[in-house]
Scaffold this motif. Structure first.
Motif, short mmCIF file in Angstrom:
data_model
loop_
_atom_site.label_atom_id
_atom_site.label_comp_id
_atom_site.label_asym_id
_atom_site.label_seq_id
_atom_site.Cartn_x
_atom_site.Cartn_y
_atom_site.Cartn_z
N LEU A 69 -15.32 -47.29 -77.32
CA LEU A 69 -15.68 -48.05 -76.12
C LEU A 69 -15.86 -47.15 -74.92
O LEU A 69 -16.79 -47.35 -74.11
CB LEU A 69 -14.61 -49.10 -75.83
CG LEU A 69 -14.76 -50.41 -76.60
CD1 LEU A 69 -13.56 -51.32 -76.36
CD2 LEU A 69 -16.07 -51.12 -76.20
N ILE A 72 -19.18 -45.66 -75.03
CA ILE A 72 -20.23 -46.66 -74.74
C ILE A 72 -20.28 -46.97 -73.25
O ILE A 72 -21.37 -47.05 -72.65
CB ILE A 72 -19.99 -47.94 -75.56
CG1 ILE A 72 -20.27 -47.66 -77.05
CG2 ILE A 72 -20.87 -49.09 -75.08
CD1 ILE A 72 -19.73 -48.70 -77.99
N TRP A 73 -19.11 -47.13 -72.63
CA TRP A 73 -19.08 -47.42 -71.19
C TRP A 73 -19.72 -46.28 -70.40
O TRP A 73 -20.44 -46.51 -69.45
CB TRP A 73 -17.63 -47.62 -70.72
CG TRP A 73 -16.98 -48.88 -71.24
CD1 TRP A 73 -17.61 -50.02 -71.62
CD2 TRP A 73 -15.59 -49.12 -71.45
NE1 TRP A 73 -16.72 -50.96 -72.06
CE2 TRP A 73 -15.44 -50.43 -71.95
CE3 TRP A 73 -14.42 -48.36 -71.27
CZ2 TRP A 73 -14.23 -50.99 -72.28
CZ3 TRP A 73 -13.21 -48.92 -71.58
CH2 TRP A 73 -13.10 -50.22 -72.08
N ASP A 81 -20.90 -57.90 -72.43
CA ASP A 81 -20.66 -57.86 -73.88
C ASP A 81 -19.71 -56.76 -74.32
O ASP A 81 -19.12 -56.83 -75.39
CB ASP A 81 -22.00 -57.70 -74.63
CG ASP A 81 -22.76 -59.01 -74.69
OD1 ASP A 81 -22.10 -60.06 -74.67
OD2 ASP A 81 -24.01 -58.97 -74.75
N ASN A 82 -19.57 -55.69 -73.48
CA ASN A 82 -18.72 -54.60 -73.94
C ASN A 82 -17.45 -54.41 -73.09
O ASN A 82 -16.71 -53.44 -73.30
CB ASN A 82 -19.52 -53.29 -74.07
CG ASN A 82 -19.92 -52.69 -72.73
OD1 ASN A 82 -19.29 -52.97 -71.70
ND2 ASN A 82 -20.95 -51.86 -72.74
N ARG A 199 -21.59 -59.67 -78.68
CA ARG A 199 -20.34 -59.04 -78.26
C ARG A 199 -20.17 -57.71 -79.00
O ARG A 199 -20.39 -57.62 -80.21
CB ARG A 199 -19.18 -59.98 -78.62
CG ARG A 199 -17.81 -59.58 -78.06
CD ARG A 199 -17.77 -59.67 -76.57
NE ARG A 199 -16.41 -59.79 -76.04
CZ ARG A 199 -15.99 -59.15 -74.96
NH1 ARG A 199 -16.81 -58.34 -74.30
NH2 ARG A 199 -14.77 -59.33 -74.51
N ASN A 200 -19.76 -56.68 -78.25
CA ASN A 200 -19.59 -55.36 -78.86
C ASN A 200 -18.50 -55.40 -79.93
O ASN A 200 -17.40 -55.91 -79.70
CB ASN A 200 -19.24 -54.33 -77.78
CG ASN A 200 -19.27 -52.93 -78.34
OD1 ASN A 200 -18.35 -52.52 -79.04
ND2 ASN A 200 -20.33 -52.19 -78.06
N ASN A 202 -16.63 -53.12 -81.07
CA ASN A 202 -15.40 -52.38 -80.77
C ASN A 202 -14.40 -53.20 -79.97
O ASN A 202 -13.20 -53.06 -80.13
CB ASN A 202 -15.74 -51.08 -80.04
CG ASN A 202 -16.53 -50.14 -80.91
OD1 ASN A 202 -16.02 -49.66 -81.92
ND2 ASN A 202 -17.79 -49.92 -80.56
N VAL A 203 -14.94 -54.08 -79.09
CA VAL A 203 -14.04 -54.97 -78.35
C VAL A 203 -13.41 -55.98 -79.30
O VAL A 203 -12.20 -56.22 -79.28
CB VAL A 203 -14.81 -55.71 -77.23
CG1 VAL A 203 -13.88 -56.67 -76.50
CG2 VAL A 203 -15.45 -54.73 -76.26
#
Lengths: 315, 315
Positions: A69, A72-73, A81-82, A199-200, A202-203
């Protein structure tokens, strides 16, 4: 703007190759997991508390999801979504798979004959997949699924397998309950992950694993509290224990990916192929002999895969 | 004249129910044949000359074909299609199946492991069916056929089956040669019987069985000449021997009927189902136990039959 027409084609190809990739990774990880188990059994009885290892697996998966995450951020920024923050409404069903797996571990029976009955979870997964996810398997896909179950069981036949037929009713009930628990946990995880496709992953994983940690902490306290208190959390850990924890964590993430980009049916095929792969690799690693039953079972599994794939292609 | 349009429908139904009927008869006869063999083995070693029994089977089939022809002649009169007289051109290929079966008997190996390899004739029949009769099996039908072979072999697995994997190359070559001989004989018989569809099956049978008698007379002379000369043709015959001869004769005729109204593929399915039926009946008759492998094999065979039948329906 002909490119727009071509987009879904490319998207379809991408999606398909991503699906193939995560399935391949899951197969390899599951197979090497079994090989680690065989190897560790050669080294003697489990010396460590299995519950602490399970807890560490969940913790590691949690950490890996966070790392993913962060990347990705940094790349895409935080979006709806993340972002990690969630609502009770989103995660209220997340404890269910973790609770089911915990029940499964409590109910777990390791009698030699029951290894055979474990294959029943192929059938239970198929049934629950239809009921819970409301996705229909075609008749040919069902035929393939029954073959997959029969083939896997055949491949694992050994001289003591027939004991299972003399198993008491209680044993059968237990096996069926276990099959339903594991099938339900798998299908429910897919339902959760697929509920909000954008929705991601990883979350979703992060929150699933948080509940996994909580439930496993509970298991440590009820099952291994004394051992952990007297001998320490990491008592009996060896290199192979660490490798098994790493492997379980990675395969857990691979399972999630398969749930996101494919489904439980693909997962079942993947683990079945991993089982066959393990046996073949064990011939070279441990000098195992392959039985005639293994060849016959592998043939049936191969036909099952062929039937499943042709049936999909026709859809 | 709407009735003409309806005719093929009725003909199709008749043909289908006749096909189902002869297939059912073959299945029951093959199954009771195996049961007689188990029963006779319980009574001790073969006391009689097998070659004389085979000769009598051919003679009995010949006689039964003649009786059937007499009834047909009385009812319909003698026509071009049902007269017994023939030409060399018609029967010149008739000795081939008989000769192949004779080779098969000479090559026959009864080692415990080879029972397993006998199932290879399912595959050889499928291959030769395509090559000689030039009729194509669909991919699903091939998948079903491979499953049939794997399922039958699985159902017959026993603790000594794994010996077959250690069989010398010579044993494998022998098994493959035997599978090809038996497959070739079956497919060639179908080719002969189907060559002139209007020709009465009893005439075709009569001439096939005449050559069968000739070849079996040859087998008596080369293999059991001394025994027959010293102890008599019928030495060692018992009630069960007579029942087995009767049964073989009737199943022989049923096989011919299946070749005429169905094909070798149906025959292979029929004998496979008979094998499973025999095992189930043996539970009640001889107190046999069914193994887990039997259940798994039966499941696979059932799926194979299902796949074959749905695939046919789609044609």
């Amino acid at each position: 703007m002909a490119a727009i027409g071509a987009m879904p084609e490319i998207g379809g190809f991408r999606q398909k190759s991503r699906r193939s990739f995560v399935t391949l990774i899951l197969t390899v990880l599951t197979s090497s997991q079994s090989i680690l188990i065989v190897w560790s059994k050669g080294a003697g009885k489990y010396e460590y508390s299995v519950t602490t290892a399970n807890f560490l697996v969940e913790a590691l998966k949690c950490a890996l999801s966070l790392v993913a995450l962060l990347r990705i951020w940094r790349k895409d920024g935080v979006t709806d979504d993340n972002r990690l923050s969630t609502t009770w409404d989103e995660v209220k069903v997340y404890p269910i798979p973790a609770a089911l797996y915990l029940y499964y571990i409590f109910a777990y029976v390791d009698a030699p004959g029951y290894q055979i009955l474990k294959n029943l979870n192929i059938i239970s997964t198929g049934i629950l997949y239809q009921i819970i996810l409301k996705r229909k398997l075609t008749e040919i896909q069902w035929a393939a699924f029954i073959l997959l179950c029969a083939g896997c069981t055949t491949a694992q036949l050994n001289p003591s397998s027939d004991h299972v037929l003399q198993a008491p009713l209680q044993g059968w009930v237990m096996a069926i309950v276990m099959a339903l628990l594991s099938g339900f946990a798998g299908v429910y995880t897919e339902a959760i992950i697929k509920k909000r496709p954008s929705r991601n992953i990883n979350v979703q994983n992060f929150w699933l694993y948080v509940f996994g940690m909580i439930f496993n902490a509970f298991a440590i306290m009820t099952q291994d509290f004394d051992a952990v208190m007297n001998d320490g959390f990491f008592h009996g850990y060896s290199l192979i224990t660490v490798l098994m924890i790493l492997n379980h964590a990675l395969s857990g993430i691979a399972v999630s990916m398969v749930m996101k980009y494919a489904d439980n049916i693909v997962k079942v095929y993947s683990t079945s192929v991993a089982m066959l792969l393990t046996a073949v690799v064990s011939v070279f690693l441990f000098g195992f002999h392959l039985s005639l039953a293994f060849f016959l079972g592998s043939t049936v599994v191969s036909v099952a895969i062929y039937l499943h794939s042709t049936s999909k292609a026709r859809r």
